[in-house]
Every structure is written in structure tokens, then in C-alpha cells.
Design an enzyme around this catalytic site. Structure first.
Site: not given
Ligand code: ATR
Length: 291
Positions: A19, A70, A91, A131, A133, A249
Site C-alpha cells: 500500500s 471493502k 474504503n 462492469a 467492483g 489512474g
Molecule cells: P474489480 O473489482 O477490480 O473491478 P472485477 O470485479 O473482477 O475486478 O472486474 C473485472 C472487470 O474487468 C470485469 O468487468 C471483467 O469483465 P467480465 O465481467 O466479462 O469478467 C473485466 N475484464 C477482466 N479481464 C478482461 C479482459 N481480458 N478483457 C475484457 N474485460 C476484462
């Protein structure tokens, strides 16, 4: 200097070693002249409730909470702010009578980072990629700020639909439009604000972007990535090459911290110069880590 009057804040996570929040908040404390120390707390699985109770008992002023707590922390609080309730994640904890109030500074932090670049969300057509977290905080922020229309592009359509329905129900109109990631061609608008919320393109996968087709990037006026390693993702590079303004970011990371620090120290001002200095320090650390 730590004295008898030092107030204590900290971050709860597991793992916590990576962190950057301790560096950031101790810098803010030093620069704003507040007698405050910010410490990392690694909390093991099953110990969260005891940790929060202990923190209250030990008179901690506030805490940040991150992965994997969280959501779970929401059961350990006396009150939860509207933003955190809608996002479904907390958070930041702020001490109050009898316990802590849960906030979410991810959405407000992202908004501040965007506004710093003179970009407005109100009345804009926006596109979110992802879409998961992190996307929930982004969707909440866009809805709250009065975006005109928001497309949610996601690899799995069901998740995009579920997030869109959730926010549309909350805001009371059909603001969010779910689409399969490959269906971006169905978006007719240009001059959009696009926010990339997935981890695609994050170090070490720096040669990846969730969308690579050049034509998509013609639609973008401002491209925001929530990934901050690397500082300029492939998604940002492609957008920049098509004339878009790009926002890294690192801004969201910094401003979620600024908003939390302001919640703990309501009368304190964190200046632009302080933010620029700590950003430079964090970037140097990240570079060292990945070189
Ligand atoms: P976080 O909490 O960090 O947002 P997450 O909840 O696992 O992580 O969400 C990851 C997001 O990245 C999701 O929208 C995922 O798409 P899916 O819902 O189809 O799984 C997207 N994602 C992860 N890897 C991807 C990839 N290689 N190409 C496109 N979208 C990806």
C-alpha cells in the site's frame, strides 16, 4: 515527531505491504502541520470485526479499508454514507460516537481527478469499459454528476446489464445502456468521455487494451484509465494518438486519499503543490518497483 497528542489513522488490508497510502497520508500530515500518524494494519481473515472494535477502543481517528474487506467492513459500522451504500463498498472510516461511519472516496476521488483537468461529466455522453467492483463506483459517480447517457461495455453482457439495471433503478431513469464489449460500433455518438475500469493493460500486461480497434478511439474526447501502472496505458496511448485528452489512474489514487484526509481533518487544506509533490514521489516509487 510522535508525541502524546498524536492522532492515529491507518489502513486495513490483507496483504497491506504494497500500500502507498501510508506514504501519502504521512506526507499530507507533515505538509499540513497536523499531528497525525498513519500506519499499515494487516488484518487476517476472521479478525475484521475485532480490528474495528479495537481501533475504536484505541481512539483511532479514521481508517482506510481495502482488499479484501471493502464489503465485509459494512457490517462493522454504526452508519454508512449514501455514496458507499449505493456503491456497495466502503474504503474510508470516520470516527463518530460509538464507532465509525463508512464512506466511499473512490467515486469522489475520481471525480476530483477528472475535474482537475477541466473535464465536465454533466450532460456528457460517457462510455464505461468494464462492469466489475471498480466500475460500480464509476457508474455511481457518472449518474450522480448528471451524465447525459452512459454506455457500459463489458466482455460478459450479463454483468453490464446487472450494473446498468442497478444504477437505473437508483437514479430512476434509463441512463445506463449495457452493451457487449465487441458491440461498441452500436454507439453512434462521438466526443465521449470514456472510463476504462478493468485491469486490462496493468503491469506486466502493458501491451493490452480492452479495445484495440482504431475506429473506437475516434469516439473519444477524454480517456480516463483507472489503472496507474503503467502511468500511460496502451488504452491511453491509443486514445492520445486519436487526439483525446488522457487522464491516468494515479489521479484517482491520489484524490481518493485527499478526500479521505479531508474527512479526517475537515479544516485542513491540501494544496495543488502538495498533490503534485506526492504524485512525483509515488511515481518514483512505482518506477523503482517495476524496473
Ligand atoms: P474489480 O473489482 O477490480 O473491478 P472485477 O470485479 O473482477 O475486478 O472486474 C473485472 C472487470 O474487468 C470485469 O468487468 C471483467 O469483465 P467480465 O465481467 O466479462 O469478467 C473485466 N475484464 C477482466 N479481464 C478482461 C479482459 N481480458 N478483457 C475484457 N474485460 C476484462
Amino acid at each position: 515527531m510522535i508525541t502524546g497528542k498524536t492522532r492515529v489513522c491507518g489502513i486495513i488490508a490483507n496483504p497491506v505491504e504494497h500500500s502507498m497510502s501510508p506514504i501519502m497520508h504521512n506526507f499530507f500530515a507533515k505538509e499540513t502541520g497536523v499531528n497525525l500518524a498513519y500506519l499499515p494494519f494487516k488484518v487476517e481473515n476472521g479478525q475484521l470485526e475485532a480490528a474495528i472494535k479495537g481501533a475504536y477502543g484505541l481512539n483511532l481517528l479514521g481508517m482506510n479499508v481495502t482488499v479484501p474487506y471493502k464489503q465485509e467492513v459494512m457490517h462493522c459500522l454504526v452508519e454508512i454514507e449514501e455514496n458507499a451504500k449505493v456503491i456497495g463498498a466502503v474504503n474510508t472510516l470516520v470516527r463518530t460516537e460509538g464507532g465509525y461511519i463508512g464512506h466511499n472516496t473512490d467515486a469522489s476521488g475520481l471525480l476530483r481527478a477528472i475535474q482537475e483537468e477541466q473535464v465536465e461529466i454533466q450532460n456528457k455522453v460517457c462510455i464505461m469499459i468494464g462492469a466489475g467492483g471498480a466500475a460500480r463506483a464509476v457508474a455511481y459517480m457518472l449518474a450522480k454528476e448528471g451524465a447525459k447517457k452512459v454506455y457500459i461495455l463489458n466482455r460478459s453482457l450479463e454483468k453490464a446489464e446487472s450494473l446498468a439495471n442497478y444504477i437505473n433503478d437508483w437514479i430512476g431513469k434509463e441512463l445506463m445502456i449495457p452493451l457487449n464489449l465487441s458491440d461498441w460500433g452500436k454507439i453512434s455518438e462521438n466526443q465521449c468521455v470514456v472510463i476504462q475500469t478493468t485491469s486490462v493493460g496493468m503491469h506486466p500486461n502493458v501491451d493490452q487494451s480492452p479495445i484495440e480497434e482504431e475506429k473506437f478511439f475516434d469516439k473519444i474526447q477524454t480517456a480516463v484509465d483507472i489503472v496507474y501502472t503503467p502511468l500511460e496505458t496502451k488504452f491511453m496511448k491509443l486514445a492520445k494518438a486519436h487526439g483525446a485528452l488522457t487522464i491516468s489512474g494515479i489521479g484517482m489514487l491520489l484524490y481518493q486519499g485527499v478526500v479521505a484526509y479531508e474527512l479526517w481533518n475537515p479544516n485542513v487544506v491540501i494544496t495543488k503543490a502538495m498533490i503534485e509533490e506526492i504524485q512525483q514521489q509515488l511515481l518514483t516509487l512505482l518506477e523503482e518497483k517495476h524496473s
